[in-house]
Design a protein around this motif. Structure first.
Motif, PDB file in Angstrom:
ATOM      1  N   ALA A  20       0.977  17.808   3.101  1.00  0.00           N
ATOM      2  CA  ALA A  20       0.944  16.343   3.347  1.00  0.00           C
ATOM      3  C   ALA A  20       2.405  15.892   3.788  1.00  0.00           C
ATOM      4  N   VAL A  21       3.425  16.389   3.144  1.00  0.00           N
ATOM      5  CA  VAL A  21       4.679  16.076   3.495  1.00  0.00           C
ATOM      6  C   VAL A  21       5.043  16.614   4.836  1.00  0.00           C
ATOM      7  N   LEU A  24       3.331  14.222   7.547  1.00  0.00           N
ATOM      8  CA  LEU A  24       4.319  13.081   7.381  1.00  0.00           C
ATOM      9  C   LEU A  24       5.472  13.276   8.397  1.00  0.00           C
ATOM     10  N   LEU A  28       6.319  11.317  11.589  1.00  0.00           N
ATOM     11  CA  LEU A  28       7.462  10.579  11.884  1.00  0.00           C
ATOM     12  C   LEU A  28       8.098  11.214  13.195  1.00  0.00           C
ATOM     13  N   LEU A 293      14.370  16.318   9.388  1.00  0.00           N
ATOM     14  CA  LEU A 293      12.960  16.538   8.752  1.00  0.00           C
ATOM     15  C   LEU A 293      13.143  17.816   7.950  1.00  0.00           C
TER      16      LEU A 293
ATOM     17  N   PHE B 133       2.009  11.448  -3.778  1.00  0.00           N
ATOM     18  CA  PHE B 133       2.619  12.005  -2.838  1.00  0.00           C
ATOM     19  C   PHE B 133       3.811  11.193  -2.344  1.00  0.00           C
ATOM     20  N   LEU B 149      15.393   7.297  12.471  1.00  0.00           N
ATOM     21  CA  LEU B 149      14.527   7.457  13.625  1.00  0.00           C
ATOM     22  C   LEU B 149      14.023   6.040  14.299  1.00  0.00           C
TER      23      LEU B 149
END
Lengths: 326, 293
Positions: A20-21, A24, A28, A293, B133, B149
């Motif tokens: 899930a990270v 994400l 992004l 990231l 999460f 960002l």
């Protein structure tokens, strides 16, 4: 349900969280204004539309979103988090270089906070209305209210500038010559102030919780039995009460890991500690998206692993927990 | 659970719930003092800038003039800017972002927590996994990424803080909803035909509010700390003066003039401390049962 099956279950859940990270991260990257072609074009000092399209094609940015996502995930599985144009190296090797410093800081701060927090909590619980007890409450308020970067700067002014006990910045003194032992002492010397600063946020939290859970445990029947058996005060408090009172503290410490990592970013900046936090700031200022990231992913990985270990530790401490927590 | 009886609305109504809370709150001297300090800070944020200075970035005097030395109560910073003016303007940013980010995270947290606790089943499962999460992401790093960002405007900073700090509210709200939804008065409303939305917002939520209000107060404090951290790192709007920004920009000069860092840090510390004391007071006033601790 046996323990092994439970462990397999927890690990697969952790893997889903990490997936899930990554999704994400990808989202992004996809949503943020500007892409890798803009970065490269910026480095080249501008490029026309054809060159931009060519760069995008070579990075696969013209393919459908889901294809890009799959290839991103596949790359991560192969331990490829992308390439940093700012540092001119792969993100994975950048991370590998910086991770040990952050882990050292985070783990030693957690250990210090838990150790001192439990100690204070136990002392405070022995006399719920005594001086230590009030001090613990005050400390908790201070720990919650003081901005951690400011606490760090204050400690720096006091113990590096006014009374030069500890080094001002960094993790080691490059001018020092000597064997591994000398170098280790040097790193430990540099570690003192950052560790105390980072621990200051959580120490208060743990001591307050430990005090509360000790008070609860000390009032229970089995403690009265232990005392009635004629055990010494020390044995009752340390061997019987503390063992049970530790549980909530360990649970909380596990949950705090993501906050500790966050705090580490600020503490590293104050003390120029060469870890992930300072790297994150550098790469943000340089608009180096793959590195940013990559750090977000890796620090989430640290948190997930820490949570997993906490879960297992709790099971070791407390045999009552057989099925899932909650 | 024993708490159930105390929450019966009839008991509260008899003495007037708000008056009772106010009476309990006023008994807590620390909380009352903190509230006074907080009001003072709000007043400084509102009337300070128009009365004292119209530009906190203006270089008014030589750099590093110590507090009180040349007519500047709190001295000047490394560019010769008046620190007191910076504090006045910074108070506006801290309070505004603190309040709006806390409001936002309470909004998200209550929506998610209430839906999870009310509907249960797979809705709860999905929403709580979603919450877990967000608990895994290191909050500060995640909001640094968002700001990096999407640009460092005040709106983005507020959203970045709000989006990462709602998990505690969601958990508290869910726990309250799980408890309250089983109470008889809720069943009575359901039996008399109240729809789900009405049950959630008008029947259950009012009784779930006390712990949420306390948490919201604490969230304002942590949002202020959060904003201070971001602007200390230089990741907040560079055109808006804030307390963290003063500390961050003066940090290289602590050897010359430590007051440029000490004073704005005190401002953050006192504000957040006052908010958490008020939160503690609210907690005691809203949960009379907890006072024995």
């Amino acid at each position: 349900m046996n323990t092994l099956w439970m462990i397999v279950q927890r690990i697969s859940y952790a893997l889903i969280l990490l997936l899930a990270v990554l999704v994400l991260n990808f989202a992004l990257m996809y949503l943020a204004p500007g892409d890798i072609a803009d970065t490269i074009a910026g480095d080249m000092g501008g490029a026309n539309a054809e060159v931009m399209a060519e760069i995008r094609r070579s990075y696969g940015l013209d393919r459908p979103v889901w294809e890009q996502l799959v290839s991103y995930l596949w790359n991560v599985v192969q331990l490829d988090l992308g390439y940093s144009y700012f540092f001119n190296t792969s993100v994975v090797s950048l991370l590998a270089e910086r991770v040990p410093a952050t882990l050292l800081l985070v783990v030693s701060a957690q250990i210090l906070a838990i150790f001192v927090g439990v100690l204070l909590g136990v002392v405070a619980a022995r006399r719920p209305n005594g001086l230590t007890s009030h001090a613990v409450t005050l400390l908790a308020l201070f720990g919650f209210s003081a901005p951690v970067f400011w606490t760090g700067i204050m400690l720096l002014i006091a113990f590096s500038l006014l009374v030069p006990l500890f080094p001002v910045a960094g993790m080691q003194d490059v001018t020092i010559d000597g064997g591994a032992w000398v170098k280790m002492v040097d790193v430990a010397h540099h570690l003192v102030l950052p560790t105390i600063t980072l621990a200051s946020i959580f120490l208060a939290l743990y001591s307050r919780l430990c005090r509360a859970s000790m008070l609860e445990v000390l009032g229970s029947d089995y403690i009265r039995t232990a005392r009635a058996k004629g055990l010494s005060d020390r044995q009752v408090v340390v061997k019987h009460a503390l063992k049970n009172a530790l549980n909530p503290v360990v649970t909380l410490a596990g949950l705090q890991f993501s906050a500790v990592v966050s705090g580490a970013v600020l503490v590293e900046t104050v003390f120029s500690w060469p870890g992930l936090g300072t790297l994150a700031l550098q790469s943000i200022i340089a608009r180096d998206t793959p590195t940013i990231l990559g750090i977000l992913f890796f620090s989430s990985l640290v948190v997930v692993v820490a949570n997993l270990l906490t879960d297992l530790a709790l099971r070791l401490i407390d045999p009552r927990i057989r099925s899932g927590v909650n | 659970m024993a708490e159930v009886k105390l929450d019966a609305p009839a008991v509260e109504a008899a003495s007037g719930p708000l008056r009772e809370v106010a009476r309990m709150f006023l008994k807590n001297h620390a909380a009352v003092g903190a509230l006074a300090v907080l009001l003072l800070i709000v007043a400084a944020a509102v009337i300070g800038p128009p009365l004292y200075s119209d530009d906190p970035y203006e270089m008014v005097w030589a750099p590093f003039s110590p507090p009180g030395a040349d007519g500047f109560l709190l001295g000047t910073d490394y560019l010769g800017r008046d620190i007191l003016a910076g504090l006045f303007y910074g108070a506006r940013v801290s309070l505004a972002i603190g309040l709006s980010a806390a409001l936002m995270s309470v909004g998200i947290g209550v929506t998610i927590g209430a839906s999870a606790g009310f509907y249960r089943g797979w809705v709860e499962e999905v929403l709580m996994r979603f919450t877990e999460f967000f608990q895994v992401l290191p909050t500060l790093l995640f909001s640094m990424v968002i700001v990096a960002l999407f640009g460092a405007s005040l709106q983005v900073v507020t959203i970045a803080i709000g989006v990462v700090s709602w998990t505690a509210v969601a958990r508290i709200t869910r726990a309250e909803f799980l408890r309250i939804r089983e109470l008889e008065y809720v069943m009575a409303s359901r039996a008399s035909g109240a729809g789900n939305l009405k049950l959630i917002t008008a029947v259950i939520l009012p009784n779930a509010l006390p712990p949420i209000i306390v948490q919201a107060a604490l969230m304002v404090g942590s949002a202020i700390l959060f904003e201070a951290g971001l602007s200390f790192l230089g990741l907040s709007d560079p055109n808006v003066m804030s307390w963290g920004q003063i500390i961050g920009s003066n940090r290289p000069y602590i050897l010359d003039a430590s007051f440029t860092v000490t004073i704005p840090g005190m401002a953050i510390f006192v504000t957040v401390l006052a908010i958490s004391l008020v939160g503690d007071g609210l907690n005691d006033a809203l949960n009379p049962k907890l006072r024995q601790r």
